[in-house]
Design an enzyme around this catalytic site. Structure first.
Site, PDB file in Angstrom:
ATOM      1  N   HIS A   1       0.852  -1.193   0.000  1.00 25.35           N
ATOM      2  CA  HIS A   1       0.000   0.000   0.000  1.00 25.35           C
ATOM      3  C   HIS A   1       0.890   1.245   0.000  1.00 25.35           C
ATOM      4  CE1 HIS A   1      -2.754   3.047   1.587  1.00 25.35           C
ATOM      5  NE2 HIS A   1      -3.735   2.255   1.205  1.00 25.35           N
TER       6      HIS A   1
ATOM      7  N   CYS B   1      -3.705   2.473  -4.620  1.00 19.31           N
ATOM      8  CA  CYS B   1      -4.667   3.265  -3.863  1.00 19.31           C
ATOM      9  C   CYS B   1      -4.740   4.646  -4.487  1.00 19.31           C
ATOM     10  CB  CYS B   1      -4.262   3.335  -2.384  1.00 19.31           C
ATOM     11  SG  CYS B   1      -5.347   4.420  -1.436  1.00 19.31           S
TER      12      CYS B   1
ATOM     13  N   HIS C   1      -7.557   0.219  -4.238  1.00 20.43           N
ATOM     14  CA  HIS C   1      -8.383   1.020  -3.343  1.00 20.43           C
ATOM     15  C   HIS C   1      -8.920   2.153  -4.204  1.00 20.43           C
ATOM     16  CE1 HIS C   1      -6.337  -0.037   0.761  1.00 20.43           C
ATOM     17  NE2 HIS C   1      -6.936  -1.058   0.211  1.00 20.43           N
TER      18      HIS C   1
ATOM     19  N   ASP D   1     -12.834   2.583  -1.183  1.00 17.85           N
ATOM     20  CA  ASP D   1     -12.038   2.914  -0.007  1.00 17.85           C
ATOM     21  C   ASP D   1     -12.580   4.198   0.603  1.00 17.85           C
ATOM     22  OD1 ASP D   1     -10.017   2.797   1.809  1.00 17.85           O
ATOM     23  OD2 ASP D   1      -8.497   3.635   0.481  1.00 17.85           O
ATOM     24  N   HIS D   2     -12.864   4.164   1.848  1.00 16.53           N
ATOM     25  CA  HIS D   2     -13.404   5.318   2.581  1.00 16.53           C
ATOM     26  C   HIS D   2     -14.706   5.815   1.938  1.00 16.53           C
ATOM     27  CE1 HIS D   2      -9.091   6.410   4.041  1.00 16.53           C
ATOM     28  NE2 HIS D   2      -9.346   5.119   4.091  1.00 16.53           N
TER      29      HIS D   2
ATOM     30  N   TYR E   1     -14.899   4.962   7.411  1.00 16.63           N
ATOM     31  CA  TYR E   1     -15.533   3.694   7.030  1.00 16.63           C
ATOM     32  C   TYR E   1     -17.028   3.624   7.339  1.00 16.63           C
ATOM     33  CZ  TYR E   1     -10.961   2.015   5.802  1.00 16.63           C
ATOM     34  OH  TYR E   1      -9.759   1.850   5.178  1.00 16.63           O
TER      35      TYR E   1
HETATM   36  C1  DNO Z   1      -6.833   3.402   5.219  1.00 12.91           C
HETATM   37  C2  DNO Z   1      -6.091   2.272   4.729  1.00 12.91           C
HETATM   38  C3  DNO Z   1      -4.832   1.980   5.521  1.00 12.91           C
HETATM   39  C4  DNO Z   1      -4.242   0.738   4.943  1.00 12.91           C
HETATM   40  C5  DNO Z   1      -2.909   0.375   5.448  1.00 12.91           C
HETATM   41  C6  DNO Z   1      -2.374  -0.743   4.577  1.00 12.91           C
HETATM   42  O1  DNO Z   1      -7.975   3.439   5.073  1.00 12.91           O
HETATM   43  O2  DNO Z   1      -5.914   2.357   3.379  1.00 12.91           O
HETATM   44  O3  DNO Z   1      -5.160   1.729   6.841  1.00 12.91           O
HETATM   45  O4  DNO Z   1      -5.071  -0.315   5.284  1.00 12.91           O
HETATM   46  O5  DNO Z   1      -2.051   1.421   5.420  1.00 12.91           O
HETATM   47  O6  DNO Z   1      -1.374  -1.386   5.243  1.00 12.91           O
END
Ligand code: DNO
Length: 403
Positions: free
Chosen positions: A239, A277, A304, A360-361, A377
């Site tokens: 990531h 991401c 992501h 993501d988010h 989240y």
């Molecule tokens: C946030 C995420 C991070 C991710 C870590 C991966 O929402 O993208 O917490 O899980 O950094 O190791």
């Protein structure tokens, strides 16, 4: 593309039945209760698989835990000190246990001390929704005036130093406390939770680890674990740094396409892969997400899908988490590039042609504002993101099919 949803386990305020109703088929989860560095035992893994597969009323959920996020890498491994040898061998054992349970995609990161970082966890937008935000002035105020890191001023130009001093003056005690908590207490999914004193102590331990050394520690870690992963059929995916620039004078080495290219080439096997991401990388104006997908797509094992709106033109600047299609990354083009990569993999006969992604988010909207799930989240905000992304996929897929 495989639709997935991050679930933090039974204590997550978004239940497995909620997840099933989103229409996602995969679950992204981790054993957050196991201390970083310890082995993930098979029975613990199987327990989480059962939790994912079962609705609160005991009926089958139809969901499968298919991505681990994260199998955390210990600070000792990142520094290559202390217990790092034991931790690397435990990491390999955890991977073997995951493979035995049939879970083959493992996301991790290599950010020292702080995992993902924001200064505001519920920033109010004009329409009443809230979202997460990173404000470089707040961050500088924290670094220089609250943490009082030695020589911190050197990392900011005169204008930013002045703004930070003014911001600090204007803050109440409560604001200062809140800002500190937001930054150091660990956002959801972060491996550790630190106090200010812990951060100070850890910063010292990194004082002789410049970027070059941290990168070599990552490459050496991967040189050991990626071949093991490859034999197990596991795909590791790193990531990016979030935000993708140095914080608190710490080295950060997975922030740009060039960073990824180097690490992919150094350990040149498929098991050494990428979590693309778009939210993290997209916080920098000089990252070309679509181009990264086109050039490095071969090694992208997980995506992501998230968007940010940059508020400044600097590489190291402020941004907020926008709606999924209303940020600075063009999601239509990015998903189009991902679908092209999938078509390419299918032509090659790759079994892993379908790329898992998660919305993501999300912004807190509607009933999210009362539910107060983990920051970033919420259920409805993420579902809205998933629905929008699903729409793009549905619109583009038939065309890529024809290639
Ligand atoms: C946030 C995420 C991070 C991710 C870590 C991966 O929402 O993208 O917490 O899980 O950094 O190791």
């Amino acid at each position: 593309m495989i639709e997935t949803w991050r679930w933090f386990g039974p204590q997550d305020l978004v239940s497995i039945s909620d997840v099933a109703q989103t229409g996602a088929t995969g679950v992204v989860s981790a054993l957050h209760h196991i201390p970083t560095g310890d082995v993930w035992e098979l029975d613990e893994i199987r327990k989480r698989q059962r939790e994912v597969a079962t609705m609160p009323d005991g009926s089958p959920s139809g969901l499968e835990w298919n991505v681990v996020e994260s199998l955390p890498v210990s600070e000792d491994i990142k520094k290559r000190s202390g217990e790092w040898r034991a931790h690397v061998s435990n990491y390999c054992q955890s991977m073997a246990n995951l493979a035995e349970a049939g879970i083959y995609i493992i996301c991790y990161n290599f950010m020292p001390i702080l995992d993902w970082t924001r200064t505001d966890l519920s920033w109010r937008l004009k329409n009443g929704a809230t979202c997460m935000r990173f404000d470089i002035i707040d961050f500088a105020a924290f670094d220089i005036h609250i943490l009082k890191r030695a020589h911190a001023e050197k990392d900011y130009d005169a204008k930013l130093r002045q703004s930070a001093a003014r911001r600090f003056q204007e803050m109440s005690e409560q604001d200062r406390k809140q800002l500190t908590e937001n930054i150091v207490c660990g956002l959801p999914g972060a491996a550790e939770k630190f106090s200010l004193d812990d951060v100070r102590a850890h910063l010292n331990e990194y004082s002789d680890i410049p970027e070059k050394r941290l990168r070599s520690n990552l490459v050496r870690f991967l040189a050991e674990v990626a071949p093991v992963a490859q034999d197990l059929g596991i795909r590791l995916c790193c990531h990016p740094d979030d935000p993708p620039f140095s914080l608190l004078g710490l080295p950060r080495i997975m922030s740009t396409e060039e960073d990824y290219r180097i690490v992919m080439e150094e350990v040149d096997i498929p098991a050494n892969g990428i979590t693309l991401c778009s939210g993290s990388l997209g916080a920098r104006p000089d990252n070309d997400l679509v181009g990264m997908m086109q050039r490095l797509g071969d090694r992208v094992h997980f995506m992501h899908s998230r968007n940010v709106k940059r508020e400044t033109a600097d590489v190291r600047g402020s941004f907020y988490e926008s709606e999924h299609l209303r940020g600075d990354t063009n999601m239509v083009l990015l998903i189009g590039a991902a679908l092209q990569e999938e078509a390419r993999r299918r032509d090659e006969g790759r079994e892993d042609w379908s790329i898992p992604f998660r919305p993501d988010h999300g912004q807190d909207i509607l009933d999210d504002l009362g539910r107060k799930a983990q920051p970033g989240y919420p259920s409805i905000g993420r579902l809205k993101g998933l629905a929008e992304l699903r729409g793009i996929i549905a619109a583009l897929e038939p065309r890529t099919e024809m290639h």
